[in-house]
Design a protein around this motif. Structure first.
Motif, PDB file in Angstrom:
ATOM      1  N   PHE A  85       0.841  -1.208   0.000  1.00  0.00           N
ATOM      2  CA  PHE A  85       0.000   0.000   0.000  1.00  0.00           C
ATOM      3  C   PHE A  85       0.875   1.257   0.000  1.00  0.00           C
ATOM      4  O   PHE A  85       1.613   1.522   0.953  1.00  0.00           O
ATOM      5  CB  PHE A  85      -0.930  -0.035   1.221  1.00  0.00           C
ATOM      6  CG  PHE A  85      -1.895   1.115   1.265  1.00  0.00           C
ATOM      7  CD1 PHE A  85      -2.576   1.530   0.122  1.00  0.00           C
ATOM      8  CD2 PHE A  85      -2.132   1.792   2.446  1.00  0.00           C
ATOM      9  CE1 PHE A  85      -3.454   2.597   0.151  1.00  0.00           C
ATOM     10  CE2 PHE A  85      -3.011   2.854   2.499  1.00  0.00           C
ATOM     11  CZ  PHE A  85      -3.671   3.265   1.344  1.00  0.00           C
ATOM     12  N   LYS A 192     -12.320   0.469  -1.580  1.00  0.00           N
ATOM     13  CA  LYS A 192     -12.858   1.370  -0.557  1.00  0.00           C
ATOM     14  C   LYS A 192     -14.173   1.963  -1.069  1.00  0.00           C
ATOM     15  O   LYS A 192     -15.161   2.047  -0.335  1.00  0.00           O
ATOM     16  CB  LYS A 192     -11.837   2.480  -0.265  1.00  0.00           C
ATOM     17  CG  LYS A 192     -12.299   3.507   0.722  1.00  0.00           C
ATOM     18  CD  LYS A 192     -11.182   4.470   1.095  1.00  0.00           C
ATOM     19  CE  LYS A 192     -11.714   5.637   1.898  1.00  0.00           C
ATOM     20  NZ  LYS A 192     -10.637   6.569   2.294  1.00  0.00           N
ATOM     21  N   GLU A 209     -15.138   9.231   2.637  1.00  0.00           N
ATOM     22  CA  GLU A 209     -14.097  10.258   2.699  1.00  0.00           C
ATOM     23  C   GLU A 209     -12.945   9.831   1.817  1.00  0.00           C
ATOM     24  O   GLU A 209     -12.426   8.708   1.954  1.00  0.00           O
ATOM     25  CB  GLU A 209     -13.616  10.419   4.140  1.00  0.00           C
ATOM     26  CG  GLU A 209     -14.670  11.071   5.020  1.00  0.00           C
ATOM     27  CD  GLU A 209     -14.289  11.066   6.481  1.00  0.00           C
ATOM     28  OE1 GLU A 209     -13.724  10.057   6.947  1.00  0.00           O
ATOM     29  OE2 GLU A 209     -14.556  12.070   7.150  1.00  0.00           O
ATOM     30  N   GLY A 211      -9.361  11.228  -0.817  1.00  0.00           N
ATOM     31  CA  GLY A 211      -8.315  12.241  -1.027  1.00  0.00           C
ATOM     32  C   GLY A 211      -8.395  12.817  -2.431  1.00  0.00           C
ATOM     33  O   GLY A 211      -9.404  13.418  -2.815  1.00  0.00           O
ATOM     34  N   ALA A 215      -6.800  11.964  -9.572  1.00  0.00           N
ATOM     35  CA  ALA A 215      -5.719  11.086 -10.055  1.00  0.00           C
ATOM     36  C   ALA A 215      -6.288  10.114 -11.081  1.00  0.00           C
ATOM     37  O   ALA A 215      -7.464   9.730 -10.994  1.00  0.00           O
ATOM     38  CB  ALA A 215      -5.107  10.324  -8.883  1.00  0.00           C
ATOM     39  N   PHE A 276      -6.338  11.709   3.445  1.00  0.00           N
ATOM     40  CA  PHE A 276      -6.141  10.742   2.363  1.00  0.00           C
ATOM     41  C   PHE A 276      -5.327  11.306   1.196  1.00  0.00           C
ATOM     42  O   PHE A 276      -5.158  10.654   0.177  1.00  0.00           O
ATOM     43  CB  PHE A 276      -7.494  10.200   1.881  1.00  0.00           C
ATOM     44  CG  PHE A 276      -8.233   9.509   2.984  1.00  0.00           C
ATOM     45  CD1 PHE A 276      -7.719   8.337   3.540  1.00  0.00           C
ATOM     46  CD2 PHE A 276      -9.389  10.039   3.509  1.00  0.00           C
ATOM     47  CE1 PHE A 276      -8.365   7.705   4.591  1.00  0.00           C
ATOM     48  CE2 PHE A 276     -10.047   9.423   4.563  1.00  0.00           C
ATOM     49  CZ  PHE A 276      -9.532   8.257   5.108  1.00  0.00           C
ATOM     50  N   VAL A 282       0.912  10.145  -7.466  1.00  0.00           N
ATOM     51  CA  VAL A 282       1.129   9.880  -8.889  1.00  0.00           C
ATOM     52  C   VAL A 282      -0.177  10.233  -9.573  1.00  0.00           C
ATOM     53  O   VAL A 282      -1.203   9.614  -9.306  1.00  0.00           O
ATOM     54  CB  VAL A 282       1.501   8.396  -9.109  1.00  0.00           C
ATOM     55  CG1 VAL A 282       1.564   8.067 -10.592  1.00  0.00           C
ATOM     56  CG2 VAL A 282       2.814   8.078  -8.418  1.00  0.00           C
TER      57      VAL A 282
HETATM   58  P1  GDP Z   1      -2.009   3.076  -5.841  1.00  0.00           P
HETATM   59  O1  GDP Z   1      -2.097   3.560  -7.248  1.00  0.00           O
HETATM   60  O2  GDP Z   1      -1.242   1.807  -5.705  1.00  0.00           O
HETATM   61  O3  GDP Z   1      -1.558   4.096  -4.899  1.00  0.00           O
HETATM   62  O4  GDP Z   1      -3.524   2.616  -5.476  1.00  0.00           O
HETATM   63  P2  GDP Z   1      -4.620   3.272  -4.519  1.00  0.00           P
HETATM   64  O5  GDP Z   1      -5.886   2.592  -4.850  1.00  0.00           O
HETATM   65  O6  GDP Z   1      -4.182   3.251  -3.091  1.00  0.00           O
HETATM   66  O7  GDP Z   1      -4.682   4.802  -4.970  1.00  0.00           O
HETATM   67  C1  GDP Z   1      -5.013   5.176  -6.291  1.00  0.00           C
HETATM   68  C2  GDP Z   1      -5.194   6.680  -6.360  1.00  0.00           C
HETATM   69  O8  GDP Z   1      -6.365   7.036  -5.624  1.00  0.00           O
HETATM   70  C3  GDP Z   1      -4.051   7.507  -5.765  1.00  0.00           C
HETATM   71  O9  GDP Z   1      -3.780   8.578  -6.623  1.00  0.00           O
HETATM   72  C4  GDP Z   1      -4.623   8.024  -4.459  1.00  0.00           C
HETATM   73  O10 GDP Z   1      -4.079   9.283  -4.048  1.00  0.00           O
HETATM   74  C5  GDP Z   1      -6.073   8.212  -4.858  1.00  0.00           C
HETATM   75  N1  GDP Z   1      -6.995   8.278  -3.709  1.00  0.00           N
HETATM   76  C6  GDP Z   1      -7.893   9.263  -3.462  1.00  0.00           C
HETATM   77  N2  GDP Z   1      -8.545   9.030  -2.323  1.00  0.00           N
HETATM   78  C7  GDP Z   1      -8.055   7.873  -1.819  1.00  0.00           C
HETATM   79  C8  GDP Z   1      -8.343   7.119  -0.636  1.00  0.00           C
HETATM   80  O11 GDP Z   1      -9.180   7.480   0.182  1.00  0.00           O
HETATM   81  N3  GDP Z   1      -7.633   5.956  -0.469  1.00  0.00           N
HETATM   82  C9  GDP Z   1      -6.698   5.546  -1.375  1.00  0.00           C
HETATM   83  N4  GDP Z   1      -6.054   4.395  -1.181  1.00  0.00           N
HETATM   84  N5  GDP Z   1      -6.394   6.246  -2.481  1.00  0.00           N
HETATM   85  C10 GDP Z   1      -7.065   7.399  -2.699  1.00  0.00           C
END
Ligand code: GDP
Ligand code: NDP
Length: 350
Positions: A85, A192, A209, A211, A215, A276, A282
């Protein structure tokens, strides 16, 4: 009968890969790390817990790695174990380096010493490309990691290439773009969202909630991606391959599609929360898997909205069963609310 050793068998890819290899007739050995509470729900969910053989291995412990190789006598090793993660890697940068980076070298050294003919797959990642590029990414694109996780993975990726070239090991890097499924970890954004949308649709939760929802990611379906791992180890020569869908979508779009499936307007249920947001994110990932298509004959079949639908249906079904008091292997019911977890992002009220 071929033997495969799969590290991280308790994780999403480990479980799907074990299932895939069992169907191919392999004897499957899986490594797990000893926890105070066992964590085999994915293997149980796929109905393969009784079909795999388990070996206790911690990537921090070289001795446990050598022992596992001696016992399993594998033809193929799939190294999937990692602290996977990205968000957590900012909280635990040293553990990221030691587990996700150095852990791989422990495997490569063990192979060089006692099993030089074994074929080795390393779980590399699109996160290694970092935050600089807004064009699609292939095997030839420059890496510029933007997180402790990605930096550790790039180190491991480089060591695989060095051992391949320097010692003639059959070692491959699969540069996998994000891949999801109903058994994806709950802290990753897709799951999530589908888990929360399922709860909202059943009146069990009020909002999500999140972030950075701008992206972009290239999201594929995990059971299809594990086949690409296997194909890499069946080639005449070891090499590195991108595995992706060649599409990219924002988290906003994922929200739209997921809420659409339950007939709700996503914008009414979202709160943006600083906690978050990552110190560096990225912003854009879009793969180019042309080499894999040409050399491995691999194609992704499930695309963006199909993936969201599969995940959402499964989370809705599970929450309905939960409401009816049914018991089955599943993570969400005992996963702590993220609000319970204190992190460096949290400003304490005093
Ligand atoms: P990653 O690409 O391996 O980092 O996979 P993630 O699913 O953790 O995150 C994908 C994208 O979703 C990233 O750009 C995160 O910043 C964005 N993101 C926005 N909100 C969230 C959140 O609440 N949880 C996670 N995990 N990612 C979030
Ligand atoms: P998961 O987080 O679901 O699984 C990770 C596995 O690693 C778990 O079995 C976990 O064990 C194990 N693990 C963690 N730390 C250690 C340790 N110190 N010693 C031994 N085992 C450990 O990840 P995925 O299945 O999604 O991913 C598989 C691999 O692919 C990972 O290396 C990941 O970084 C990489 N990857 C994943 C992508 C994705 O989108 N899924 C994209 C690109 C790369 P436990 O269950 O005990 O926590």
């Amino acid at each position: 009968m071929k033997h495969a050793l799969v590290t991280g068998i308790t994780g999403q890819d480990g479980a799907y890969l074990a299932d895939f290899l069992l169907k191919k007739g392999y004897r499957v050995f899986g490594t797990y790390r000893r926890l105070s509470t066992p964590n085999f729900w994915r293997l149980q969910y796929l109905g393969i817990f009784d079909k795999v053989e388990l070996l206790p291995v911690d990537l921090l412990d070289s001795f446990s790695i050598t022992e596992a190789i001696k016992i399993a006598q594998p033809d193929e090793i799939y190294n999937l174990a990692a602290m996977s993660f990205v968000g957590a890697s900012f909280e635990q940068p040293l553990a990221s380096a030691e587990i996700t980076g150095l852990g791989v070298v422990k495997f490569l050294e063990a192979m060089r010493n006692i099993a030089p003919d074994v074929r080795f797959y390393q779980a590399s990642t699109s996160e290694m490309y970092g935050d600089n590029l807004f064009t699609e990414q292939s095997e030839d694109t420059l890496f510029e990691p933007s997180s402790p996780y990605a930096a550790a993975k790039l180190y491991a990726h480089s060591m695989v290439k060095i051992y391949r070239k320097g010692y003639g090991l059959f070692a491959c890097n699969g540069i996998l773009f994000n891949h999801e499924s109903p058994i994806r970890g709950l802290e990753f954004v897709t799951r999530k969202i589908t888990n929360a949308v399922a709860k909202i649709s059943l009146g069990l939760e009020d909002y999500i909630e999140l972030g950075n929802i701008d992206a972009k990611r290239d999201w594929g379906y995990a059971p299809e991606y594990v086949e690409a791992m296997w194909l890499m180890l069946q080639q005449d020569e070891p090499d590195d391959y991108v595995v992706a869908t060649n599409e990219t979508h924002t988290i906003r779009e994922f929200l739209e599609v997921a809420f659409d499936h339950v007939g709700l307007d996503w914008e009414k249920y979202i709160r943006i929360d600083e906690r978050f947001m990552r110190p560096v994110d990225v912003r854009y990932l879009k793969g180019n898997y042309d080499k894999g298509r040409e050399k491995l004959g691999w194609e992704p079949l499930t695309k963006f909205s199909g993936l969201a639908e599969i995940m959402l249906k499964s989370d809705v079904e599970r929450w309905k069963k939960w409401v009816n008091g049914e018991h089955f292997p599943w993570d969400a019911w005992n996963y702590p609310n993220e609000k319970k977890i204190l992190s460096r992002k949290l400003k304490l009220d005093r």
